[in-house]
Design a protein around this motif. Structure first.
Motif, PDB file in Angstrom:
ATOM      1  N   ALA A  82     -57.255  13.453-114.957  1.00  0.00           N
ATOM      2  CA  ALA A  82     -57.254  12.345-114.008  1.00  0.00           C
ATOM      3  C   ALA A  82     -55.870  11.697-113.953  1.00  0.00           C
ATOM      4  O   ALA A  82     -55.395  11.155-114.957  1.00  0.00           O
ATOM      5  CB  ALA A  82     -58.301  11.314-114.396  1.00  0.00           C
ATOM      6  N   VAL A  83     -55.242  11.758-112.788  1.00  0.00           N
ATOM      7  CA  VAL A  83     -53.879  11.241-112.647  1.00  0.00           C
ATOM      8  C   VAL A  83     -53.835   9.735-112.872  1.00  0.00           C
ATOM      9  O   VAL A  83     -52.960   9.217-113.577  1.00  0.00           O
ATOM     10  CB  VAL A  83     -53.312  11.597-111.259  1.00  0.00           C
ATOM     11  N   PHE A 128     -51.553   7.623-115.635  1.00  0.00           N
ATOM     12  CA  PHE A 128     -50.656   6.529-115.284  1.00  0.00           C
ATOM     13  C   PHE A 128     -51.015   5.264-116.053  1.00  0.00           C
ATOM     14  O   PHE A 128     -50.143   4.528-116.514  1.00  0.00           O
ATOM     15  CB  PHE A 128     -50.729   6.247-113.784  1.00  0.00           C
ATOM     16  N   GLU A 129     -52.310   4.985-116.166  1.00  0.00           N
ATOM     17  CA  GLU A 129     -52.748   3.729-116.761  1.00  0.00           C
ATOM     18  C   GLU A 129     -52.601   3.719-118.278  1.00  0.00           C
ATOM     19  O   GLU A 129     -52.238   2.696-118.869  1.00  0.00           O
ATOM     20  CB  GLU A 129     -54.204   3.450-116.378  1.00  0.00           C
ATOM     21  N   THR A 130     -52.886   4.851-118.917  1.00  0.00           N
ATOM     22  CA  THR A 130     -52.857   4.894-120.378  1.00  0.00           C
ATOM     23  C   THR A 130     -51.507   5.297-120.946  1.00  0.00           C
ATOM     24  O   THR A 130     -51.213   5.051-122.114  1.00  0.00           O
ATOM     25  CB  THR A 130     -53.903   5.889-120.906  1.00  0.00           C
ATOM     26  N   GLY A 131     -50.668   5.949-120.116  1.00  0.00           N
ATOM     27  CA  GLY A 131     -49.396   6.447-120.624  1.00  0.00           C
ATOM     28  C   GLY A 131     -49.537   7.716-121.434  1.00  0.00           C
ATOM     29  O   GLY A 131     -48.594   8.125-122.114  1.00  0.00           O
ATOM     30  N   VAL A 132     -50.684   8.375-121.369  1.00  0.00           N
ATOM     31  CA  VAL A 132     -50.919   9.636-122.075  1.00  0.00           C
ATOM     32  C   VAL A 132     -50.711  10.780-121.099  1.00  0.00           C
ATOM     33  O   VAL A 132     -51.443  10.906-120.118  1.00  0.00           O
ATOM     34  CB  VAL A 132     -52.339   9.687-122.679  1.00  0.00           C
ATOM     35  N   HIS A 133     -49.702  11.607-121.361  1.00  0.00           N
ATOM     36  CA  HIS A 133     -49.308  12.696-120.457  1.00  0.00           C
ATOM     37  C   HIS A 133     -49.306  14.008-121.252  1.00  0.00           C
ATOM     38  O   HIS A 133     -48.283  14.391-121.835  1.00  0.00           O
ATOM     39  CB  HIS A 133     -47.920  12.412-119.878  1.00  0.00           C
ATOM     40  N   PRO A 134     -50.436  14.716-121.294  1.00  0.00           N
ATOM     41  CA  PRO A 134     -50.607  15.810-122.252  1.00  0.00           C
ATOM     42  C   PRO A 134     -49.721  17.034-122.054  1.00  0.00           C
ATOM     43  O   PRO A 134     -49.600  17.851-122.960  1.00  0.00           O
ATOM     44  CB  PRO A 134     -52.080  16.191-122.069  1.00  0.00           C
ATOM     45  N   SER A 164     -48.646  21.309-116.014  1.00  0.00           N
ATOM     46  CA  SER A 164     -47.326  21.249-115.382  1.00  0.00           C
ATOM     47  C   SER A 164     -46.453  20.218-116.081  1.00  0.00           C
ATOM     48  O   SER A 164     -46.630  19.013-115.878  1.00  0.00           O
ATOM     49  CB  SER A 164     -47.460  20.889-113.898  1.00  0.00           C
ATOM     50  N   THR A 165     -45.515  20.671-116.900  1.00  0.00           N
ATOM     51  CA  THR A 165     -44.651  19.734-117.604  1.00  0.00           C
ATOM     52  C   THR A 165     -43.591  19.165-116.685  1.00  0.00           C
ATOM     53  O   THR A 165     -43.272  19.734-115.632  1.00  0.00           O
ATOM     54  CB  THR A 165     -43.952  20.411-118.791  1.00  0.00           C
ATOM     55  N   ALA A 207     -34.487  12.592-119.249  1.00  0.00           N
ATOM     56  CA  ALA A 207     -33.532  11.780-120.011  1.00  0.00           C
ATOM     57  C   ALA A 207     -34.258  10.802-120.934  1.00  0.00           C
ATOM     58  O   ALA A 207     -33.724  10.425-121.988  1.00  0.00           O
ATOM     59  CB  ALA A 207     -32.620  11.029-119.050  1.00  0.00           C
ATOM     60  N   ALA A 208     -35.485  10.404-120.543  1.00  0.00           N
ATOM     61  CA  ALA A 208     -36.257   9.469-121.359  1.00  0.00           C
ATOM     62  C   ALA A 208     -37.098  10.183-122.412  1.00  0.00           C
ATOM     63  O   ALA A 208     -37.871   9.537-123.129  1.00  0.00           O
ATOM     64  CB  ALA A 208     -37.154   8.626-120.463  1.00  0.00           C
ATOM     65  N   GLY A 209     -36.948  11.504-122.506  1.00  0.00           N
ATOM     66  CA  GLY A 209     -37.659  12.244-123.539  1.00  0.00           C
ATOM     67  C   GLY A 209     -39.026  12.756-123.158  1.00  0.00           C
ATOM     68  O   GLY A 209     -39.826  13.116-124.025  1.00  0.00           O
ATOM     69  N   HIS A 210     -39.309  12.832-121.858  1.00  0.00           N
ATOM     70  CA  HIS A 210     -40.633  13.251-121.401  1.00  0.00           C
ATOM     71  C   HIS A 210     -40.695  14.721-120.987  1.00  0.00           C
ATOM     72  O   HIS A 210     -41.620  15.114-120.267  1.00  0.00           O
ATOM     73  CB  HIS A 210     -41.075  12.386-120.212  1.00  0.00           C
ATOM     74  N   GLY A 211     -39.738  15.528-121.411  1.00  0.00           N
ATOM     75  CA  GLY A 211     -39.685  16.905-120.943  1.00  0.00           C
ATOM     76  C   GLY A 211     -40.930  17.710-121.226  1.00  0.00           C
ATOM     77  O   GLY A 211     -41.326  18.561-120.426  1.00  0.00           O
ATOM     78  N   ARG A 212     -41.590  17.462-122.357  1.00  0.00           N
ATOM     79  CA  ARG A 212     -42.785  18.221-122.712  1.00  0.00           C
ATOM     80  C   ARG A 212     -44.071  17.565-122.224  1.00  0.00           C
ATOM     81  O   ARG A 212     -45.166  18.106-122.418  1.00  0.00           O
ATOM     82  CB  ARG A 212     -42.848  18.406-124.232  1.00  0.00           C
ATOM     83  N   ASP A 213     -43.934  16.392-121.614  1.00  0.00           N
ATOM     84  CA  ASP A 213     -45.102  15.708-121.056  1.00  0.00           C
ATOM     85  C   ASP A 213     -45.469  16.298-119.702  1.00  0.00           C
ATOM     86  O   ASP A 213     -44.687  17.022-119.089  1.00  0.00           O
ATOM     87  CB  ASP A 213     -44.810  14.219-120.891  1.00  0.00           C
ATOM     88  N   ASP A 214     -46.641  15.924-119.224  1.00  0.00           N
ATOM     89  CA  ASP A 214     -47.073  16.331-117.887  1.00  0.00           C
ATOM     90  C   ASP A 214     -46.179  15.674-116.831  1.00  0.00           C
ATOM     91  O   ASP A 214     -45.486  14.688-117.110  1.00  0.00           O
ATOM     92  CB  ASP A 214     -48.531  15.915-117.686  1.00  0.00           C
ATOM     93  N   TRP A 215     -46.240  16.215-115.618  1.00  0.00           N
ATOM     94  CA  TRP A 215     -45.441  15.650-114.520  1.00  0.00           C
ATOM     95  C   TRP A 215     -45.751  14.170-114.313  1.00  0.00           C
ATOM     96  O   TRP A 215     -44.913  13.407-113.807  1.00  0.00           O
ATOM     97  CB  TRP A 215     -45.702  16.406-113.220  1.00  0.00           C
ATOM     98  N   THR A 216     -46.960  13.745-114.705  1.00  0.00           N
ATOM     99  CA  THR A 216     -47.339  12.343-114.513  1.00  0.00           C
ATOM    100  C   THR A 216     -46.423  11.384-115.252  1.00  0.00           C
ATOM    101  O   THR A 216     -46.412  10.178-114.965  1.00  0.00           O
ATOM    102  CB  THR A 216     -48.790  12.114-114.980  1.00  0.00           C
TER     103      THR A 216
END
Length: 314
Positions: free
Chosen positions: A221-222, A226-232, A236-237, A274-283
């Motif tokens: 669920a997108v 967004f709301e929880t900040g959990v981007h598994p 799609s990273t 740049a913020a370190g989210h490379g391995r997170d989902d596109w969200t």
């Protein structure tokens, strides 16, 4: 059976005309005014009452609906009718910024009237149909007093007392819509530059838009991300999507198509990486486009980027 509420409608562009016809069909007496009087000709033939001035229009009904280009136009109309505003409810369905809307609400209140702000979330041909819905915010008592009449235009979605809130969500929805339109136009320009005519490509692009909800929700669920900040990071990273965005930019440069849109999209992924989210989902791009928040405001368990990668706050 209650007597249909008289309504004044000011502003007779396509949306205003659609609202007048919808209200007339529901049995409401409708008074209209437009800067160009001839725009009311057909509506008068269908049962509307045309008046010569904004003051006459406002004086004709306790419920006054505005459908104008922006709040500057609305302000000018209401200023011309200030003497007859006290006690009336003004429902402004014009587009502008939330801040402008709030300032207008204060001015209307100073005149002894009440401003309810709205945003119709369908095009004019769908006004009054089952597909229509309208955001509203402002004083709840005023909204509830006219809710049944307003429901004629589309399902009312009341958001709260803040007059700027309906305007903000209206603009947020248009953000999605306008960006999608630009995306279709840009994609068609890319295809045309490669020799594929728009008449062949655009139907496929529109099919992509129709399939987008299922595609983006396939990884979860997108809204929840967004709301929880959990981007598994599945499927799609941000790294993968950023590379794709770079390829779209590269293709645009090669073919001489305008690059403003793909550069803007790529900038979101670059900021996320740049913020370190490379391995997170596109969200995770949400984290770099949102308004800044203080660390103390972060919800418990929120996932945050660290210098080494992704970590979880306490």
């Amino acid at each position: 059976m209650s007597t249909p509420t008289p309504v004044t409608l000011i502003g007779l562009g396509p949306m205003g005309q659609a609202m007048v016809r919808t209200l007339l069909a529901a049995g409401h007496p409708v008074t209209v005014w437009n800067r160009t009087p001839s725009r009311a000709d057909a509506l008068v033939a269908e049962g509307a009452t045309r008046v010569a001035t904004p003051a006459e229009a406002v004086a004709a009904s306790d419920l006054v609906v505005l459908s104008l280009t922006d709040y500057a136009a609305a302000d000018a109309v209401l200023a011309a009718a200030a003497d007859v505003l006290p006690g009336r409810t003004v429902v402004n369905l014009s587009s502008d910024t939330p801040g402008t809307t709030r300032r207008a609400a204060h001015w209307v209140a100073d005149q002894g009237a009440t401003l309810v702000v709205g945003g119709i979330m369908v095009p004019a041909p769908l006004v009054g149909t089952a597909a229509a819905y309208v955001y509203y915010s402002g004083p709840e008592a005023a909204f509830r007093a006219h809710e049944r009449t307003l429901a004629t235009l589309g399902a009312p979605r009341y958001l709260g007392e803040d007059p700027g809130l309906a305007q903000l969500l209206y603009q947020a929805q248009l953000d999605v819509f306008l960006t999608a339109l630009s995306g279709v136009a840009h994609a068609a320009a890319l295809a045309e530059a490669a020799g594929v005519p728009p008449t062949r490509f655009v139907p496929e692009a529109l099919r992509t838009l129709a399939d987008t909800p299922a595609t983006v929700e396939s990884g979860g669920a997108v809204g929840e991300a967004f709301e929880t900040g959990v981007h598994p990071g599945t499927p799609s990273t941000a790294t993968m999507m950023g590379a794709t965005a770079a390829h779209v930019l590269g293709a645009s440069e090669e073919l001489g198509v305008d690059t403003a849109l793909p550069r803007a999209v790529l900038s979101h992924y670059e900021a996320a990486l740049a913020a370190g989210h490379g391995r997170d989902d596109w969200t995770a791009i949400f984290e770099v486009v949102r308004a800044p928040r203080e660390a103390d405001d972060l919800p418990s368990g929120r996932v945050e980027a660290t210098a080494q990668g992704v970590g979880t706050t306490a």
